[in-house]
Structure formats: structure tokens, C-alpha cells
Design a protein around this motif. Structure first.
Motif, PDB file in Angstrom:
ATOM      1  N   ALA A   1      58.066  24.012  40.232  1.00 49.37           N
ATOM      2  CA  ALA A   1      57.706  25.413  40.438  1.00 49.37           C
ATOM      3  C   ALA A   1      57.128  26.022  39.168  1.00 49.37           C
ATOM      4  CB  ALA A   1      58.930  26.204  40.900  1.00 49.37           C
ATOM      5  N   ALA A   2      57.739  25.714  38.014  1.00 52.57           N
ATOM      6  CA  ALA A   2      57.218  26.231  36.745  1.00 52.57           C
ATOM      7  C   ALA A   2      55.827  25.692  36.470  1.00 52.57           C
ATOM      8  CB  ALA A   2      58.171  25.861  35.603  1.00 52.57           C
ATOM      9  N   GLY A   3      55.609  24.411  36.787  1.00 55.23           N
ATOM     10  CA  GLY A   3      54.277  23.836  36.612  1.00 55.23           C
ATOM     11  C   GLY A   3      53.243  24.497  37.502  1.00 55.23           C
ATOM     12  N   GLN A   4      53.647  24.803  38.735  1.00 55.80           N
ATOM     13  CA  GLN A   4      52.729  25.476  39.653  1.00 55.80           C
ATOM     14  C   GLN A   4      52.345  26.861  39.128  1.00 55.80           C
ATOM     15  OE1 GLN A   4      54.385  27.067  43.334  1.00 55.80           O
ATOM     16  NE2 GLN A   4      52.674  26.202  44.487  1.00 55.80           N
ATOM     17  N   ARG A   5      53.330  27.635  38.638  1.00 57.73           N
ATOM     18  CA  ARG A   5      53.041  28.983  38.129  1.00 57.73           C
ATOM     19  C   ARG A   5      52.196  28.918  36.865  1.00 57.73           C
ATOM     20  NH1 ARG A   5      53.281  32.131  42.371  1.00 57.73           N
ATOM     21  NH2 ARG A   5      54.907  31.264  43.707  1.00 57.73           N
ATOM     22  N   ASP A   6      52.429  27.917  36.023  1.00 58.98           N
ATOM     23  CA  ASP A   6      51.595  27.758  34.832  1.00 58.98           C
ATOM     24  C   ASP A   6      50.153  27.450  35.221  1.00 58.98           C
ATOM     25  OD1 ASP A   6      53.717  28.253  33.182  1.00 58.98           O
ATOM     26  OD2 ASP A   6      54.148  26.138  32.754  1.00 58.98           O
ATOM     27  N   ALA A   7      49.979  26.604  36.253  1.00 61.40           N
ATOM     28  CA  ALA A   7      48.628  26.274  36.707  1.00 61.40           C
ATOM     29  C   ALA A   7      47.923  27.511  37.255  1.00 61.40           C
ATOM     30  CB  ALA A   7      48.691  25.176  37.775  1.00 61.40           C
ATOM     31  N   ILE A   8      48.666  28.369  37.978  1.00 63.90           N
ATOM     32  CA  ILE A   8      48.084  29.614  38.498  1.00 63.90           C
ATOM     33  C   ILE A   8      47.665  30.519  37.340  1.00 63.90           C
ATOM     34  CG2 ILE A   8      48.629  31.746  39.737  1.00 63.90           C
ATOM     35  CD1 ILE A   8      50.419  30.036  41.590  1.00 63.90           C
ATOM     36  N   ALA A   9      48.542  30.664  36.340  1.00 64.57           N
ATOM     37  CA  ALA A   9      48.229  31.528  35.198  1.00 64.57           C
ATOM     38  C   ALA A   9      47.002  31.015  34.452  1.00 64.57           C
ATOM     39  CB  ALA A   9      49.433  31.616  34.262  1.00 64.57           C
ATOM     40  N   ARG A  10      46.891  29.702  34.261  1.00 63.97           N
ATOM     41  CA  ARG A  10      45.731  29.142  33.562  1.00 63.97           C
ATOM     42  C   ARG A  10      44.452  29.367  34.352  1.00 63.97           C
ATOM     43  NH1 ARG A  10      49.348  24.827  32.652  1.00 63.97           N
ATOM     44  NH2 ARG A  10      48.311  23.613  34.291  1.00 63.97           N
ATOM     45  N   ALA A  11      44.529  29.189  35.673  1.00 60.68           N
ATOM     46  CA  ALA A  11      43.339  29.386  36.507  1.00 60.68           C
ATOM     47  C   ALA A  11      42.883  30.838  36.476  1.00 60.68           C
ATOM     48  CB  ALA A  11      43.630  28.945  37.942  1.00 60.68           C
ATOM     49  N   LEU A  12      43.827  31.783  36.516  1.00 60.75           N
ATOM     50  CA  LEU A  12      43.468  33.197  36.446  1.00 60.75           C
ATOM     51  C   LEU A  12      42.854  33.538  35.089  1.00 60.75           C
ATOM     52  CD1 LEU A  12      46.546  34.817  38.237  1.00 60.75           C
ATOM     53  CD2 LEU A  12      44.221  34.574  39.139  1.00 60.75           C
ATOM     54  N   ARG A  13      43.391  32.937  34.030  1.00 65.60           N
ATOM     55  CA  ARG A  13      42.847  33.179  32.697  1.00 65.60           C
ATOM     56  C   ARG A  13      41.423  32.629  32.595  1.00 65.60           C
ATOM     57  NH1 ARG A  13      47.089  31.919  30.296  1.00 65.60           N
ATOM     58  NH2 ARG A  13      46.678  29.711  29.986  1.00 65.60           N
ATOM     59  N   ARG A  14      41.204  31.417  33.135  1.00 62.78           N
ATOM     60  CA  ARG A  14      39.858  30.840  33.108  1.00 62.78           C
ATOM     61  C   ARG A  14      38.882  31.682  33.923  1.00 62.78           C
ATOM     62  NH1 ARG A  14      42.729  25.862  33.872  1.00 62.78           N
ATOM     63  NH2 ARG A  14      42.244  25.990  36.095  1.00 62.78           N
ATOM     64  N   ALA A  15      39.376  32.285  35.001  1.00 65.40           N
ATOM     65  CA  ALA A  15      38.516  33.109  35.855  1.00 65.40           C
ATOM     66  C   ALA A  15      38.156  34.437  35.208  1.00 65.40           C
ATOM     67  CB  ALA A  15      39.199  33.351  37.200  1.00 65.40           C
ATOM     68  N   GLY A  16      38.847  34.817  34.139  1.00 66.61           N
ATOM     69  CA  GLY A  16      38.553  36.072  33.464  1.00 66.61           C
ATOM     70  C   GLY A  16      39.253  37.267  34.064  1.00 66.61           C
TER      71      GLY A  16
ATOM     72  N   THR B   1      40.355  26.257  44.895  1.00 70.71           N
ATOM     73  CA  THR B   1      39.715  26.932  46.037  1.00 70.71           C
ATOM     74  C   THR B   1      39.452  28.405  45.772  1.00 70.71           C
ATOM     75  OG1 THR B   1      41.821  27.497  47.116  1.00 70.71           O
ATOM     76  CG2 THR B   1      40.854  25.337  47.627  1.00 70.71           C
ATOM     77  N   TRP B   2      40.227  29.032  44.867  1.00 75.57           N
ATOM     78  CA  TRP B   2      40.016  30.459  44.621  1.00 75.57           C
ATOM     79  C   TRP B   2      39.556  30.788  43.205  1.00 75.57           C
ATOM     80  CZ3 TRP B   2      43.250  31.548  40.686  1.00 75.57           C
ATOM     81  CH2 TRP B   2      44.522  30.966  40.645  1.00 75.57           C
ATOM     82  N   GLU B   3      39.675  29.867  42.273  1.00 76.96           N
ATOM     83  CA  GLU B   3      39.248  30.169  40.898  1.00 76.96           C
ATOM     84  C   GLU B   3      37.743  30.445  40.789  1.00 76.96           C
ATOM     85  OE1 GLU B   3      38.928  28.059  36.514  1.00 76.96           O
ATOM     86  OE2 GLU B   3      40.369  27.252  37.972  1.00 76.96           O
ATOM     87  N   PRO B   4      36.850  29.611  41.365  1.00 81.21           N
ATOM     88  CA  PRO B   4      35.410  29.906  41.232  1.00 81.21           C
ATOM     89  C   PRO B   4      35.002  31.249  41.832  1.00 81.21           C
ATOM     90  CG  PRO B   4      35.746  27.615  41.875  1.00 81.21           C
ATOM     91  CD  PRO B   4      37.077  28.286  41.999  1.00 81.21           C
ATOM     92  N   PRO B   5      35.473  31.640  43.049  1.00 83.15           N
ATOM     93  CA  PRO B   5      35.114  32.974  43.547  1.00 83.15           C
ATOM     94  C   PRO B   5      35.629  34.107  42.670  1.00 83.15           C
ATOM     95  CG  PRO B   5      35.950  31.601  45.336  1.00 83.15           C
ATOM     96  CD  PRO B   5      36.205  30.861  44.077  1.00 83.15           C
ATOM     97  N   LEU B   6      36.851  33.974  42.120  1.00 81.79           N
ATOM     98  CA  LEU B   6      37.364  35.007  41.232  1.00 81.79           C
ATOM     99  C   LEU B   6      36.541  35.081  39.949  1.00 81.79           C
ATOM    100  CD1 LEU B   6      41.271  35.019  41.334  1.00 81.79           C
ATOM    101  CD2 LEU B   6      39.661  36.482  42.516  1.00 81.79           C
ATOM    102  N   ARG B   7      36.086  33.932  39.456  1.00 82.65           N
ATOM    103  CA  ARG B   7      35.271  33.935  38.244  1.00 82.65           C
ATOM    104  C   ARG B   7      33.953  34.664  38.503  1.00 82.65           C
ATOM    105  NH1 ARG B   7      34.433  28.813  37.666  1.00 82.65           N
ATOM    106  NH2 ARG B   7      36.393  28.403  36.601  1.00 82.65           N
ATOM    107  N   ARG B   8      33.373  34.458  39.680  1.00 83.35           N
ATOM    108  CA  ARG B   8      32.125  35.162  40.003  1.00 83.35           C
ATOM    109  C   ARG B   8      32.361  36.664  40.136  1.00 83.35           C
ATOM    110  NH1 ARG B   8      31.129  30.135  42.526  1.00 83.35           N
ATOM    111  NH2 ARG B   8      32.231  30.669  44.448  1.00 83.35           N
ATOM    112  N   LEU B   9      33.501  37.047  40.700  1.00 78.22           N
ATOM    113  CA  LEU B   9      33.830  38.471  40.765  1.00 78.22           C
ATOM    114  C   LEU B   9      34.000  39.058  39.364  1.00 78.22           C
ATOM    115  CD1 LEU B   9      36.386  38.696  43.726  1.00 78.22           C
ATOM    116  CD2 LEU B   9      34.248  39.981  43.543  1.00 78.22           C
TER     117      LEU B   9
END
Length: 320
Positions: A255-270, A194-202
């Protein structure tokens, strides 16, 4: 007592803490929060392996039949926008600070360092009442008014529907016209899709710093017997027997899996990723992040000598 009368002494103490510690630990006029070559177009030069293909100068490339990229130079008058998440999930903390307090401290740190050289600061405040926009202006009085507005936001009662982080990021992208620095402070507990595509556009237009706020109880579950858990955003309650070692292990793994997923999404978003915890020295974590980004910026190719390291300061590295 009026909210601003409560906020004023707290913000003054916070300002004193930030300026004393960061001035002592970070030397130099400009503070780089994210690496980057700048934002303003300059001359073109031949493409070098590793250059950002988004900076391709297609006109020069077509005329010369050789790939060229457009250099970027530093824009010393930076416009910084922050998206501050103060929804119900941020009203939680089991250590030194609540997540909301840590998020406000992170915003204040970036703000105090940015306004010192006359840069403009604007904010989107995401809370239970929707999204409130405070326009970008310069000066300490504006920054203090912005922080007081964030400080005074009421807590959201459990079960009240709140806007998603992605929706607020989409709104911010429509507001921010000038290239600059965008800082998103949140716990990122919404589904990443829900937030990765908008962050990628930013990130395609701006330097983006994602500040993730975490509490230790979101990572591990203590053995305290029967524990009543309440979801602050839905109001749902559930009793959990924390004496089960298997349950605590599964909780930590999830919880560790959730934080890893957040980190990967932020990395993909640039976005540059800074994780702050309520049980750690957040100022030191901020400093360590800055130092890492300075080293990355120093390794970036220089516009005058593309084959050598050296880098130049830009909007990604000029927050002071």
C-alpha cells in the motif's frame, strides 16, 4: 423521498461547516490552493535562472538575442473546473466518512470559496454511467445544483464497467478552453500510466490541484481473523486470513508503495498534490495545504523585481 430533498439539508450543513471554519482560519480575500503567477500574458522581461521555460517569449528573444520570458498577471475572474471521481472504488469508508463523501466535501469547499467572488465553476462527474458534464457558471444557486447532482448520483453495482480516470481527464481537457484552475478529486487507484499523461497535458495549460482521497484500511490491514474482501469495481471476492503478521506487513508495504507511485506520478504531471483521509480532520488538512502554497507563492520571483522574493497573486493563488 426525492434526492434533492435529502441533499439540501446535508449541503447546507456542509456549507456552514466550511465557511465557519475556513473563514476563521484563512484571512484575506483570495485563497491560494496552488501556487502560480497567474494566467494572462503581460510584458516580457529577461530570463532569470529558475524561470519556467514554457513562458519563453521567442519573438522578443529573436529580436534582442537575449532570452526573455513573458510575465503573467492575475486573472481575477477565475474559471474553475472539477473532475469528481464517484466510481465504485469511492463507495468505501471505514472511518468518519466514506471516500465519496469526503470527495464531495472537498469539491464543496473549493466551490464555496470560489463562487464567493463571482468565479465560474464547472464539473465533470465520473461514475458508473459514464461522464456527466455540468457547464461553468457563476452564483451560489448553480453551485448548489452542481453539488446536488453529485450528491444524487447512484452507487455503481459491483462488476459494472466504468470509464477510467484518464479518459475523463482527456474529455475535460477538450472542454476547458479558458486558462484557469482544474481540481481532480479521486483515489487515483487506476494505473498511473493511464491518467498521468492527460493530467500532464492539463497542467501544461492550467493550474492543476490533485486531491487524493484515502481510507486508512487501504493503508493497513487490521487483525480481525478471516476477512472477506470484495473488489467494488469487478465484484471479485476473496477471503483473507488477517491473523498473519507477515501478510499484514506485506499489505502495508504494498500500500505504501502504491501511494508513493501515485505521488510521484502526480509530481511528474506537474499537479499540486493534496491528500485527504477519511479518518482525519480534512478541513485542517486543506488549510495546511493552502498555507504551504501561500509560502511557496511568497517565495516566487516578483515580476517587478525578479531577483527578490514576493510573488504576485494569480489564478494559481486566487481561489476565494
Amino acid at each position: 423521498m426525492k434526492p434533492y430533498l435529502i441533499a439540501e439539508p446535508a449541503l447546507r450543513r456542509l456549507e456552514l461547516t466550511i465557511t465557519r471554519r475556513l473563514d476563521g482560519l484563512l484571512q484575506g480575500e483570495h485563497l491560494g490552493l496552488v501556487p502560480g503567477p497567474g494566467s494572462e500574458p503581460a510584458e516580457s522581461r529577461p530570463y532569470q535562472p529558475g524561470d519556467d521555460v514554457r513562458r519563453m517569449d521567442w519573438n522578443v528573444t529573436a529580436r534582442t538575442n537575449e532570452p526573455h520570458v513573458r510575465e503573467l498577471v492575475a486573472d481575477r475572474e477565475l474559471e474553475m473546473w472539477a473532475l469528481l471521481d464517484v466510481t465504485a472504488s469511492m463507495d468505501f469508508g471505514t472511518a468518519v466518512l466514506e471516500k465519496r463523501e469526503l470527495a464531495l466535501s472537498a469539491l464543496a469547499a473549493v466551490g464555496f470559496l470560489t463562487q464567493r467572488t463571482g468565479n465560474r465553476i464547472g464539473t465533470h462527474l465520473l461514475h458508473g454511467g459514464g461522464v456527466r458534464t455540468l457547464p461553468a457558471r457563476t452564483g451560489r444557486p448553480h453551485l448548489m445544483a452542481l453539488l446536488q447532482a453529485a450528491f444524487a448520483l447512484p452507487r455503481t453495482p459491483p462488476g459494472v464497467a466504468e470509464p477510467l480516470l484518464g479518459v475523463a481527464a482527456e474529455q475535460l481537457a477538450r472542454v476547458v478552453r479558458r486558462r484557469g484552475l482544474v481540481v481532480v478529486v479521486s483515489d487515483y487507484l487506476d494505473a498511473p500510466e493511464t491518467w498521468e499523461p492527460p493530467l500532464r497535458r492539463l497542467a501544461a495549460r492550467h493550474q492543476v490541484l490533485a486531491v487524493e482521497v484515502v481510507d486508512p484500511r487501504e493503508l493497513t490491514l487490521p487483525d480481525v481473523g478471516i476477512l472477506t474482501l470484495i473488489d467494488p469495481e469487478t465484484g471479485r471476492r476473496r477471503e483473507v486470513a488477517t491473523g498473519s503478521a507477515r501478510l499484514r506487513r506485506r499489505y502495508a508495504e504494498a500500500a505504501a508503495g502504491q501511494r508513493d507511485a501515485i505521488a510521484r506520478a502526480l509530481r511528474r504531471a506537474g499537479a499540486a498534490h493534496l491528500r485527504l483521509r477519511t479518518d482525519r480532520d480534512w478541513v485542517r488538512d486543506l488549510v495546511q495545504h493552502v498555507m504551504r502554497q501561500r509560502r511557496l507563492a511568497a517565495l516566487a520571483p516578483s515580476p517587478m523585481s525578479p531577483a527578490r522574493g514576493g510573488g504576485t497573486p494569480g489564478t494559481g493563488g486566487d481561489v476565494a
